[in-house]
Design a protein around this motif. Structure first.
Motif, PDB file in Angstrom:
ATOM      1  N   HIS A   2       0.849  -1.065   0.171  1.00 47.25           N
ATOM      2  CA  HIS A   2      -0.027  -0.046   0.010  1.00 47.25           C
ATOM      3  C   HIS A   2       0.816   1.426   0.130  1.00 47.25           C
ATOM      4  N   LEU A   6       0.092   5.360  -0.791  1.00 47.02           N
ATOM      5  CA  LEU A   6       0.583   6.365  -0.052  1.00 47.02           C
ATOM      6  C   LEU A   6       1.478   7.290  -0.654  1.00 47.02           C
ATOM      7  N   SER A   9      -0.323   9.371  -2.908  1.00 45.45           N
ATOM      8  CA  SER A   9      -1.021  10.465  -2.079  1.00 45.45           C
ATOM      9  C   SER A   9       0.079  11.696  -1.761  1.00 45.45           C
ATOM     10  N   ALA A  38       1.867   2.516   9.503  1.00 47.23           N
ATOM     11  CA  ALA A  38       1.797   1.166   8.645  1.00 47.23           C
ATOM     12  C   ALA A  38       2.492   1.416   7.393  1.00 47.23           C
ATOM     13  N   MET A 105       2.265   9.854  10.024  1.00 45.83           N
ATOM     14  CA  MET A 105       2.229   9.469   8.543  1.00 45.83           C
ATOM     15  C   MET A 105       1.908  11.076   8.010  1.00 45.83           C
TER      16      MET A 105
ATOM     17  N   LEU B  31      -2.596  10.533   4.609  1.00 45.22           N
ATOM     18  CA  LEU B  31      -3.850   9.705   4.361  1.00 45.22           C
ATOM     19  C   LEU B  31      -4.995  10.950   4.078  1.00 45.22           C
ATOM     20  N   LYS B  33      -6.308  12.825   1.956  1.00 42.43           N
ATOM     21  CA  LYS B  33      -7.021  12.859   1.038  1.00 42.43           C
ATOM     22  C   LYS B  33      -8.341  11.650   1.227  1.00 42.43           C
ATOM     23  N   HIS B 113      -5.719  -3.057  -1.738  1.00 46.02           N
ATOM     24  CA  HIS B 113      -7.056  -2.580  -0.673  1.00 46.02           C
ATOM     25  C   HIS B 113      -8.060  -1.387  -1.464  1.00 46.02           C
ATOM     26  N   CYS B 144      -2.849  -4.301   4.292  1.00 47.30           N
ATOM     27  CA  CYS B 144      -3.185  -2.798   3.732  1.00 47.30           C
ATOM     28  C   CYS B 144      -4.457  -2.122   4.134  1.00 47.30           C
ATOM     29  N   ALA B 147      -5.490   0.686   6.973  1.00 50.64           N
ATOM     30  CA  ALA B 147      -5.148   2.006   6.982  1.00 50.64           C
ATOM     31  C   ALA B 147      -6.151   3.070   6.338  1.00 50.64           C
ATOM     32  N   PHE B 148      -7.109   2.282   5.596  1.00 47.59           N
ATOM     33  CA  PHE B 148      -7.908   3.119   4.741  1.00 47.59           C
ATOM     34  C   PHE B 148      -9.492   3.122   5.043  1.00 47.59           C
TER      35      PHE B 148
END
Lengths: 113, 235
Positions: A2, A6, A9, A38, A105, B31, B33, B113, B144, B147-148
């Motif tokens: 992932h 990230l 982003s 993470a 993060m 994160l 967005k 994910h 994964c 986290a979303f």
């Protein structure tokens, strides 16, 4: 895995902030990444070039500051270093530890021209 | 940039401190967005009275079979719609449609994910009726998807008894972010070395507020409890 999403982003946010500031290019992106978050920094570095290619951040440097984990041990009544997200207190070996740092993060700052 | 470690030593850029270079303080969450879109989804779900559940697990825990059985039990009680996430194929969406619920398949391709944006698009094309239960079956992956945020009302982690009791300790992020744990394939308990109470204790260690239920999608055992929980809005 992932980290790809990230990192995308990260680059989107950087390009957006650079545009807002009227900058032409992004030359450095500085991140704060907690050791208990993470994110695997190496995986981010690995895909960063591919994601920035062809954008205003192509060739930019990626700085990742890794921040240590810490937690509040309810039994000891103090802040202790934390090696794992749900790991034990290093002093009393108990598990009543609430993470207080290490899951960051965040994009801290950019260098632009 | 250095291709090995990304240290940027070979990047062509003006020397630090050159007149036109400047530093912008950003301080934005990576994160952010996704989280912003998740908030929009949450509002859209609420406006239509939709109760959204994000189902997460490792591959092969029995999520789709569990959904098929749950859809049957909800028939005549609540409208149901399903968003299916997989890397490839529309097999799961076809199984759900055969069970009588509208389903949209999202293929994430190389992605591991679902994210809030994918769910927003799927929700638009599904248009579930007022008061529906929306199941979002995430990609089978215990790392994964944790986290979303998708904007779901509740997150349900499914763990089958053919996996280890220590899964919650090995993959703590997922169990820490869940509201309910379903210990599935309970019909196989006589044949495997799996102690449900040890598994639940491990899960509670990473998440003291986690609810746990033991179910078997195959035999139907325990599914009424899950359906009651859904009808009560996950309380």
């Amino acid at each position: 895995m992932h980290e790809m999403a990230l990192t995308q982003s990260v680059v989107e946010i950087a390009l957006e902030e650079a545009r807002k500031a009227g900058a032409q290019r992004v030359t450095r992106i500085s991140l704060d990444i907690g050791r208990l978050s993470a994110v695997v920094p190496e995986a981010m570095r690995f895909c960063f070039d591919a994601i920035t290619a062809g954008t205003a951040a192509e060739g930019a440097a990626l700085d990742i500051a890794e921040l240590d984990g810490a937690g509040w041990c309810l039994d000891c009544g103090k802040t202790v270093p934390l090696e794992e997200r749900f790991g034990p207190c290093p002093d009393c070996a108990g598990f009543k530890v609430q993470m207080t740092a290490g899951d960051e993060m965040k994009i801290r700052e950019l260098e632009v021209i | 940039m250095c291709a090995v470690c990304g240290c940027g030593e070979t990047a062509v850029r003006p020397a630090p401190g050159s007149p036109q270079e400047r530093t912008l303080r950003v301080e934005r969450d990576i994160l952010g967005k996704n989280d912003a879109q998740a908030r929009v989804n949450r509002r859209d779900f609420a406006e239509r009275g939709v109760f959204a559940l994000n189902l997460v697990s490792s591959p092969g825990s029995g999520k789709t079979t569990l959904l098929v059985k749950t859809i049957e039990l909800l028939k005549g009680r609540r409208p149901v719609a399903v968003i299916e996430g997989d890397q490839q194929t529309s097999n799961d969406a076809e199984r759900i449609r055969a069970a009588g619920a509208p389903a949209v398949q999202i293929n994430t391709g190389k992605g591991c994910h679902l994210d809030a944006d994918m769910v927003a698009h799927a929700f638009d094309s599904l248009e579930p009726p007022q008061g529906a239960v929306l199941f979002i079956e995430n990609v089978g992956n215990l790392v994964c998807p944790a986290a979303f945020d998708l904007g779901e009302g509740k997150r349900v982690v499914v763990l089958s008894v053919t996996e280890g009791e220590d899964k919650p300790l090995k993959y703590p992020d997922m169990f820490a972010s869940a509201d309910l744990m379903l210990v599935n394939k309970a019909d196989l308990l006589p044949y495997v070395d799996f102690d449900v109470s040890v598994c639940v204790a491990n899960a509670l260690r990473v998440n003291p507020r986690l609810r746990a239920m033991t179910v078997s999608a195959r035999s139907g055992e325990g599914l009424e409890g899950f359906v009651d929980w859904i009808e009560a809005g996950g309380e």
